[in-house]
Design an enzyme around this catalytic site. Structure first.
Site, PDB file in Angstrom:
ATOM      1  N   ASP A  59      -9.404 -14.202 -25.033  1.00 43.54           N
ATOM      2  CA  ASP A  59      -8.412 -15.276 -24.914  1.00 43.54           C
ATOM      3  C   ASP A  59      -7.308 -14.973 -23.901  1.00 43.54           C
ATOM      4  O   ASP A  59      -6.198 -15.485 -24.019  1.00 43.54           O
ATOM      5  CB  ASP A  59      -7.772 -15.581 -26.277  1.00 43.54           C
ATOM      6  CG  ASP A  59      -8.770 -16.105 -27.287  1.00 43.54           C
ATOM      7  OD1 ASP A  59      -9.735 -16.765 -26.865  1.00 43.54           O
ATOM      8  OD2 ASP A  59      -8.610 -15.838 -28.493  1.00 43.54           O
TER       9      ASP A  59
ATOM     10  N   HIS B 118      -6.083   7.955  -3.879  1.00 40.22           N
ATOM     11  CA  HIS B 118      -5.919   6.686  -4.580  1.00 40.22           C
ATOM     12  C   HIS B 118      -5.407   6.893  -6.006  1.00 40.22           C
ATOM     13  O   HIS B 118      -5.780   6.165  -6.926  1.00 40.22           O
ATOM     14  CB  HIS B 118      -7.242   5.904  -4.594  1.00 40.22           C
ATOM     15  CG  HIS B 118      -7.616   5.363  -3.256  1.00 40.22           C
ATOM     16  ND1 HIS B 118      -8.874   4.926  -2.938  1.00 40.22           N
ATOM     17  CD2 HIS B 118      -6.876   5.187  -2.131  1.00 40.22           C
ATOM     18  CE1 HIS B 118      -8.906   4.512  -1.680  1.00 40.22           C
ATOM     19  NE2 HIS B 118      -7.701   4.656  -1.179  1.00 40.22           N
TER      20      HIS B 118
ATOM     21  N   ASP C 229       3.056   5.009  -2.415  1.00 37.26           N
ATOM     22  CA  ASP C 229       2.359   4.058  -1.549  1.00 37.26           C
ATOM     23  C   ASP C 229       2.369   2.730  -2.295  1.00 37.26           C
ATOM     24  O   ASP C 229       1.644   2.557  -3.281  1.00 37.26           O
ATOM     25  CB  ASP C 229       0.935   4.547  -1.292  1.00 37.26           C
ATOM     26  CG  ASP C 229       0.168   3.676  -0.294  1.00 37.26           C
ATOM     27  OD1 ASP C 229       0.545   2.511  -0.114  1.00 37.26           O
ATOM     28  OD2 ASP C 229      -0.827   4.165   0.272  1.00 37.26           O
TER      29      ASP C 229
ATOM     30  N   ASP D  78       2.655  -2.953   3.029  1.00 38.26           N
ATOM     31  CA  ASP D  78       2.000  -1.687   2.681  1.00 38.26           C
ATOM     32  C   ASP D  78       2.827  -0.547   3.262  1.00 38.26           C
ATOM     33  O   ASP D  78       2.806  -0.312   4.467  1.00 38.26           O
ATOM     34  CB  ASP D  78       0.579  -1.694   3.263  1.00 38.26           C
ATOM     35  CG  ASP D  78      -0.271  -0.529   2.784  1.00 38.26           C
ATOM     36  OD1 ASP D  78       0.228   0.284   2.000  1.00 38.26           O
ATOM     37  OD2 ASP D  78      -1.432  -0.442   3.213  1.00 38.26           O
TER      38      ASP D  78
ATOM     39  N   HIS E 124      -8.709  10.533   6.104  1.00 37.04           N
ATOM     40  CA  HIS E 124      -8.762   9.072   6.221  1.00 37.04           C
ATOM     41  C   HIS E 124      -8.332   8.643   7.618  1.00 37.04           C
ATOM     42  O   HIS E 124      -7.829   9.445   8.412  1.00 37.04           O
ATOM     43  CB  HIS E 124      -7.912   8.384   5.146  1.00 37.04           C
ATOM     44  CG  HIS E 124      -6.447   8.739   5.182  1.00 37.04           C
ATOM     45  ND1 HIS E 124      -5.564   8.199   6.078  1.00 37.04           N
ATOM     46  CD2 HIS E 124      -5.719   9.587   4.408  1.00 37.04           C
ATOM     47  CE1 HIS E 124      -4.353   8.677   5.855  1.00 37.04           C
ATOM     48  NE2 HIS E 124      -4.414   9.531   4.858  1.00 37.04           N
TER      49      HIS E 124
ATOM     50  N   HIS F 108      -5.293   0.374   9.208  1.00 38.10           N
ATOM     51  CA  HIS F 108      -6.220  -0.714   8.880  1.00 38.10           C
ATOM     52  C   HIS F 108      -5.496  -2.031   9.125  1.00 38.10           C
ATOM     53  O   HIS F 108      -4.263  -2.088   9.168  1.00 38.10           O
ATOM     54  CB  HIS F 108      -6.699  -0.619   7.429  1.00 38.10           C
ATOM     55  CG  HIS F 108      -5.575  -0.578   6.405  1.00 38.10           C
ATOM     56  ND1 HIS F 108      -4.868  -1.691   6.018  1.00 38.10           N
ATOM     57  CD2 HIS F 108      -5.041   0.453   5.712  1.00 38.10           C
ATOM     58  CE1 HIS F 108      -3.946  -1.351   5.122  1.00 38.10           C
ATOM     59  NE2 HIS F 108      -4.023  -0.048   4.924  1.00 38.10           N
TER      60      HIS F 108
ATOM     61  N   HIS G 143      -6.181  -4.619   2.865  1.00 38.77           N
ATOM     62  CA  HIS G 143      -7.158  -4.206   3.862  1.00 38.77           C
ATOM     63  C   HIS G 143      -7.737  -5.505   4.410  1.00 38.77           C
ATOM     64  O   HIS G 143      -8.734  -6.017   3.907  1.00 38.77           O
ATOM     65  CB  HIS G 143      -8.244  -3.310   3.250  1.00 38.77           C
ATOM     66  CG  HIS G 143      -7.754  -1.934   2.944  1.00 38.77           C
ATOM     67  ND1 HIS G 143      -8.578  -0.953   2.464  1.00 38.77           N
ATOM     68  CD2 HIS G 143      -6.533  -1.358   3.055  1.00 38.77           C
ATOM     69  CE1 HIS G 143      -7.891   0.173   2.281  1.00 38.77           C
ATOM     70  NE2 HIS G 143      -6.635  -0.061   2.633  1.00 38.77           N
TER      71      HIS G 143
ATOM     72  N   GLU H 181      -0.568   5.198   9.331  1.00 41.58           N
ATOM     73  CA  GLU H 181      -0.365   5.992   8.117  1.00 41.58           C
ATOM     74  C   GLU H 181      -1.039   7.361   8.152  1.00 41.58           C
ATOM     75  O   GLU H 181      -1.964   7.628   7.379  1.00 41.58           O
ATOM     76  CB  GLU H 181      -0.849   5.213   6.889  1.00 41.58           C
ATOM     77  CG  GLU H 181      -2.249   4.626   7.011  1.00 41.58           C
ATOM     78  CD  GLU H 181      -2.688   3.915   5.742  1.00 41.58           C
ATOM     79  OE1 GLU H 181      -2.622   4.526   4.664  1.00 41.58           O
ATOM     80  OE2 GLU H 181      -3.085   2.744   5.838  1.00 41.58           O
TER      81      GLU H 181
ATOM     82  N   TYR I 228      -2.888  16.604   3.242  1.00 41.27           N
ATOM     83  CA  TYR I 228      -3.091  16.847   1.815  1.00 41.27           C
ATOM     84  C   TYR I 228      -3.664  18.250   1.666  1.00 41.27           C
ATOM     85  O   TYR I 228      -4.785  18.519   2.106  1.00 41.27           O
ATOM     86  CB  TYR I 228      -4.041  15.798   1.234  1.00 41.27           C
ATOM     87  CG  TYR I 228      -3.700  14.399   1.702  1.00 41.27           C
ATOM     88  CD1 TYR I 228      -2.755  13.629   1.030  1.00 41.27           C
ATOM     89  CD2 TYR I 228      -4.275  13.882   2.865  1.00 41.27           C
ATOM     90  CE1 TYR I 228      -2.411  12.369   1.491  1.00 41.27           C
ATOM     91  CE2 TYR I 228      -3.938  12.626   3.335  1.00 41.27           C
ATOM     92  CZ  TYR I 228      -3.008  11.866   2.647  1.00 41.27           C
ATOM     93  OH  TYR I 228      -2.668  10.625   3.112  1.00 41.27           O
TER      94      TYR I 228
ATOM     95  N   ARG J 108       2.160  11.497   3.117  1.00 46.35           N
ATOM     96  CA  ARG J 108       1.703  10.372   3.936  1.00 46.35           C
ATOM     97  C   ARG J 108       2.929   9.546   4.306  1.00 46.35           C
ATOM     98  O   ARG J 108       3.842   9.370   3.485  1.00 46.35           O
ATOM     99  CB  ARG J 108       0.668   9.507   3.196  1.00 46.35           C
ATOM    100  CG  ARG J 108       0.095   8.402   4.054  1.00 46.35           C
ATOM    101  CD  ARG J 108      -1.188   7.799   3.463  1.00 46.35           C
ATOM    102  NE  ARG J 108      -1.032   7.161   2.167  1.00 46.35           N
ATOM    103  CZ  ARG J 108      -1.455   7.694   1.020  1.00 46.35           C
ATOM    104  NH1 ARG J 108      -2.036   8.891   1.008  1.00 46.35           N
ATOM    105  NH2 ARG J 108      -1.288   7.065  -0.125  1.00 46.35           N
TER     106      ARG J 108
ATOM    107  N   GLU K 149       3.723   5.790   6.087  1.00 47.58           N
ATOM    108  CA  GLU K 149       3.030   4.557   6.489  1.00 47.58           C
ATOM    109  C   GLU K 149       4.009   3.433   6.762  1.00 47.58           C
ATOM    110  O   GLU K 149       4.922   3.171   5.960  1.00 47.58           O
ATOM    111  CB  GLU K 149       2.062   4.126   5.390  1.00 47.58           C
ATOM    112  CG  GLU K 149       1.325   2.828   5.668  1.00 47.58           C
ATOM    113  CD  GLU K 149       0.412   2.432   4.523  1.00 47.58           C
ATOM    114  OE1 GLU K 149      -0.519   1.648   4.766  1.00 47.58           O
ATOM    115  OE2 GLU K 149       0.638   2.898   3.388  1.00 47.58           O
TER     116      GLU K 149
END
Length: 463
Positions: free
Chosen positions: A38, A245, A262, A273, A356, A360, A367, A410, A414, A431, A433
């Site tokens: 529901d 992620h 992020d 972003d 990475h 993008h 993305h 970005e 790591y 990071r 970005e």
């Protein structure tokens, strides 16, 4: 028709002109999705549909003919359901409000669609984006074929509408850039709030958790009128920052460790972003600052490489050149084992610490759609063997950047514990970005409302 509706009408006209003689396009919106009994997930429209209509209700579909005629199917007015689910525009109001030529109830879609498709030559719809849509199109075409004895002509071709719309959406118009700039301002304020709360709570001796900082992000997003997060926010404290992620959870935020956030809001259908990495208590340690300054230097190289006429891969290549040399200089990589900076790039030895790409496309989707290959040079292909996986990869020239394209920039580092990796860098994830609009002479950064230099971050967190 109001000025905003005219923006969508102009887009429909541009798309119609590309459908070819006898072309007709079908663009449904996203379905509602059940979360549990529901209860549905918070509804979010389909980006392609919204791009052409500005309409956010579920259970809707746009049909666009090559002559520019637009037909909308939407939920009918239902006063009883509106008590429970909220206001519906309805077909009668849709024509004047959205500027379409005709509008009908979604209940009439199956009955009316075969007649709309009849005597067309090519049916366009988004391939592989809506479960069951291709089968529904086949069902409608079967009904058209059943009328051939009465002189009806059945379309003989189908086209992927994504191919046309992706190219349209890749270059943002003034309306879109205005929204994206505002989204960037909101998201920057949210990052500032999270940074400052982290330092203040630690100074007060309070227990700080990742979810405390996530709450600051969400508060600023909604306080400023953004409808959603653009994606699940990453709030990663300490070693969690080495998980690309990672999602905001309950891990403690400790003095002496870094926090990587992020996060970005979605405003009026457009994403922002931003990533920032900062010391939880507002003071970088020596090793943290050394890696941070390297990542920032690599981002500056990417920014300088982002301009009209450059290639999409140029910022990534500029980033790699800086990071590869920096990894050698700081001792993350041993030159006796991996060689010089170019050797590091050629062998992809950097991949241990940077796995990475540098950017993008950004737009309605975080993305965003759009090919990363230059469409005028698809036939120019060469093969190479990946030095890490051994996989054969086909290389094609990357996209030539044009004014109005929006990309993220970005770079990151790591550092997980591993043999030969200096312990002082262990568990540091960084990071940085920002969102960049390509211009004729360079790029415009829409997200610098939050500091990026180490000294500026420390100054902000002392407030």
């Amino acid at each position: 028709m109001n000025s905003t509706a005219s923006v969508y009408a102009q887009r429909r006209a541009r798309l119609a002109a590309q459908l070819g003689e006898g072309g007709i396009a079908i663009i449904p919106t996203a379905p509602e999705r059940q979360r549990n009994r529901d209860n549905n997930f918070l509804y979010r429209h389909d980006s392609y549909f919204y791009y052409l209509t500005g309409f956010t209700e579920p259970n809707a579909c746009l049909v666009l003919a090559a002559d520019g005629t637009s037909t909308l199917f939407c939920q009918p007015k239902d006063l009883e359901r509106e008590i429970w689910d909220g206001y519906r525009l309805g077909p009668d109001a849709a024509v004047s409000t959205l500027g379409v030529d005709a509008a009908y109830s979604t209940n009439d879609l199956s009955a009316r669609m075969p007649r709309l498709l009849e005597n067309s030559q090519c049916v366009w719809f988004p391939f592989a984006t809506h479960d069951g849509l291709a089968a529904r199109v086949e069902g409608w075409l079967a009904k058209v074929r059943a009328r051939v004895r009465f002189g009806a002509l059945c379309p003989t071709a189908q086209g992927d509408l994504c191919a046309l719309l992706d190219e349209m959406r890749l270059v943002k118009d003034a309306h879109e850039l205005d929204i994206m700039r505002r989204a960037g301002i909101i998201s920057a304020r949210a990052h500032v709030r999270a940074m400052q709360r982290s330092a203040r709570m630690l100074r007060a001796g309070e227990d700080v958790r990742e979810y405390h900082l996530d709450a600051e992000l969400l508060h600023e997003f909604r306080q400023s009128g953004a409808q959603y997060t653009a994606y699940d926010s990453i709030v990663a404290a300490g070693a969690n920052a080495c998980v690309l992620h990672y999602r905001a959870d309950k891990a403690p935020v400790r003095k002496g460790e870094l926090v990587l956030i992020d996060a970005g809001c979605e405003l009026d259908g457009y994403a922002s972003d931003i990533t920032r990495t900062f010391p939880a208590d507002g003071v970088f340690s020596g090793p943290q600052r050394a890696l941070y300054d390297l990542v920032l230097e690599s981002q500056n190289a990417a920014i300088a490489a982002t301009k009209a006429g450059a290639r999409f891969n140029d910022p990534h290549d500029a980033t790699l050149a800086v990071l590869a040399q920096g990894m050698l200089d700081l001792g993350l990589l041993d030159a006796n084992k991996v060689g010089n900076a170019q050797d590091v790039i050629d062998s992809r030895a950097y991949f241990q610490f940077y796995m990475h790409r540098t950017g993008h496309w950004l737009g309605m989707d975080v993305h965003d759609c759009g090919s990363y290959v230059e469409p005028t040079e698809l036939g120019d292909v060469n093969e190479r063997t990946d030095p890490l996986s051994g996989e054969t990869i086909k290389n094609r020239p990357s996209r030539i950047l044009r004014p109005g394209m929006v990309t993220t920039l970005e770079p990151g580092i790591y550092v997980r514990p591993a043999p030969g990796v200096p312990e002082r860098y262990h568990h540091i994830g960084i990071r940085i970005e920002d969102d960049a609009v390509v211009t004729e002479s360079g790029c415009e950064l829409m997200t610098r409302g939050v500091p990026v230099k180490a000294d500026d971050i420390e100054a902000l967190m002392r407030e």
